[in-house]
Design an enzyme around this catalytic site. Structure first.
Site, PDB file in Angstrom:
ATOM      1  CD  GLU A 336      22.334 -63.870  -1.772  1.00  0.00           C
ATOM      2  OE1 GLU A 336      22.261 -63.699  -3.008  1.00  0.00           O
ATOM      3  OE2 GLU A 336      22.010 -62.988  -0.962  1.00  0.00           O
ATOM      4  CD  GLU A 445      22.457 -60.247   3.966  1.00  0.00           C
ATOM      5  OE1 GLU A 445      21.630 -59.797   3.146  1.00  0.00           O
ATOM      6  OE2 GLU A 445      23.470 -60.894   3.635  1.00  0.00           O
TER       7      GLU A 445
END
Length: 525
Positions: A336, A445
């Site tokens: 991220e 995810e």
């Protein structure tokens, strides 16, 4: 336990009496001690008891009867069903519905042993009947059978068979579909879930890979406050200390949970995605500060480079020097970065998208694997969310990382989705862009928040049809990880984002994901 007394007010003959559970209705055929064959049609309306205030029996146009007006949680009980000594391994029901729903087949009671689950796809209308089948656990002897419903469906009859069902959608699992096609299908989990025998058995039925949700992130290994040791002690513990190390002390690393999880995975035939080495969240603030003191100023980029190399190489070396380390097949090296705000990394290196510490992290991980002889078998990923919003930035970042050699293998596409956003077309377009640039992709995810189970199921079907279209076109997609075992243990539990409502209860979205697989032309392995 109670003593029961029957008080009579006049002459009467009594054969038997039974009690019904609270809110349970007596059926049309109370038990008289006779058995019914499991292998003949059992009329759905011939239940011995039921639960469901709106449940009704109605006549069929061609003769006979069926039950309907069924809602989630309703059930019907059929006593004394004789499976014989050879037993049954499948069940077939004749049903009609406009929706996707399920019928659980249980033994003993509505919460008794789950024998199997029948997936019921829409038949077109509540007047259009067809047979649907599912395999069940082998069942012998005389049993009370309970049908537990998850939604609206009309049922004419059901029966059992000693032969397995050839209905692909009911024999499919995530493991024998996506696991076989992509190589890896996984769930995120924690250590305490993994040591539960029931949970572990379910994991092994559906998945061949796990990802620790939090216990492999930097704060779990470094700790919320530093435990400092000398450089010589660190070397004695096997830590990697780079030649440009400038600190007088070294933070101790805690591998205890990782070691136990690797052992469980290795002993149970499970693989492991390592998540994550570098993240702006869940990295203790003291790791960026002078003297590893959270109150001190930030270190220089040169000092941080050495700390980063120490951390990445020490963790990777520890994993593969373990007798169980070969279960780890992939690493989310950086997580991220393109969404980081006010992080310790940015305070030291600046806010550029293509920044040196990201590239260095991959170089350090690559070099560690090369030294261990593992680089060909272990893949390194850049992992991020909302990849459909930053697609071009991710492409640019990976090209920057790989400008002098292939250090990053591809993209971990987090898929924390909602049925309202992104569109399946947008998700597919981002995936296709990564594949067109030669990147390996793993969906890392996956979960989908939603307003209802049907909307979630339809959205999941469309998303997975897009993924499978890309795969059929030759895309290098090598894994899917669902972010949690079931809704109540999800980080987004209030929005029911997963494919299971409980450990063993699949939702319509589970079946829609499997249906996408078979509708794409793939067969069950």
């Amino acid at each position: 336990m109670h003593d029961i007394t029957l008080v009579f007010s006049g002459p009467v003959n009594v054969d038997y009496f039974v009690f019904n559970a609270a809110n349970e209705n007596p059926g049309t055929n109370p038990p008289v001690g006779n058995t019914r064959s499991a292998f003949s049609n059992i009329q759905a309306e011939d239940y011995d008891s039921s639960y469901g205030p709106n449940l009704q029996t109605f006549s069929l146009p061609g003769g006979g009867s069926a039950i309907g007006y069924i809602e989630n949680g309703y059930y019907t009980v059929y006593k004394n069903i004789d499976f014989g000594s050879n037993g049954a391994v499948s069940v077939t029901a004749r049903v009609a519905t406009q929706f996707d729903t399920t019928i659980q087949v249980r033994s003993g009671s509505a919460s008794g042993t789950l024998l199997g689950t029948i997936y019921v796809g829409s038949t077109g209308s509540f007047d259009t009947y067809r047979d649907v089948s599912a395999n069940i656990s082998k069942t012998t002897g005389v049993k009370d059978i309970v049908l537990v419903f998850s939604g609206a469906v009309n049922v004419d009859y059901f029966k059992f068979s000693s032969s397995t069902s050839s209905d692909d959608i009911n024999t499919a699992t995530l493991l024998n579909t996506y696991g076989s096609l992509l190589g890896n299908v996984g769930t995120c989990i924690n250590y305490y879930q993994l040591i539960d025998d029931n949970t572990l058995n379910v994991v092994k039925q559906q998945y061949n890979s796990i990802t620790l949700e939090n216990e492999m992130k930097p704060d779990a290994i470094l700790g919320s406050s530093p435990s400092l040791i000398s450089v010589s002690e660190a070397r004695n513990l096997g830590y990697y200390i780079p030649s440009n190390w400038q600190d007088s002390m070294v933070p101790r690393l805690n591998f205890s949970t990782i070691d136990r999880v690797m052992q469980i995975c290795s002993q149970n035939g499970l693989r492991m995605r390592a998540h994550t080495l570098v993240w702006h969240n869940q990295t203790p603030g003291w790791f960026f500060r002078n003297g590893f003191n959270g109150s001190s100023g930030y270190v220089s980029p040169q000092v941080m480079d050495a700390r980063l190399e120490f951390y990445i190489k020490s963790v990777i070396n520890h994993v593969y020097n373990s007798p169980y380390g070969d279960c780890v097949y992939a690493w989310d090296v950086v997580n991220e970065h393109l969404h980081a705000v006010n992080s310790g990394w940015a305070a030291i290196y600046g806010n550029a998208k293509n920044v040196s510490f990201v590239r260095n992290a991959f170089i350090y991980a690559h070099d560690a694997l090369v030294a261990l002889g593992k680089r060909d078998s272990v893949k390194l990923f850049y992992n991020d969310y909302n990849t459909y919003e930053v697609t071009n930035d991710i492409v640019s970042l990976i090209k920057y990382i790989n400008q002098n050699g292939k250090y990053c293998d591809g993209v971990g596409m987090q898929a924390h989705l909602d049925t309202s956003y992104p569109s399946p077309a947008s998700f597919k377009a981002a995936l296709q862009t990564f594949l067109n640039n030669g990147f390996e992709v793993q969906i890392t995810e996956f979960d989908v928040t939603n307003n209802n189970a049907t909307t979630q199921a339809n959205y999941c079907y469309d998303i997975f049809m897009g993924i499978l279209d890309c795969k059929k076109a030759g895309g290098n997609i090598t894994g899917i990880t669902f972010w949690g075992l079931y809704d109540s243990v999800s980080w987004r539990a209030s929005q029911s984002p997963l494919l299971f409502s409980s450990l063993t209860q699949p939702k319509p979205s589970y079946y829609s994901v499997l249906k996408a697989y078979t509708d794409s032309g793939y067969s069950i392995e």
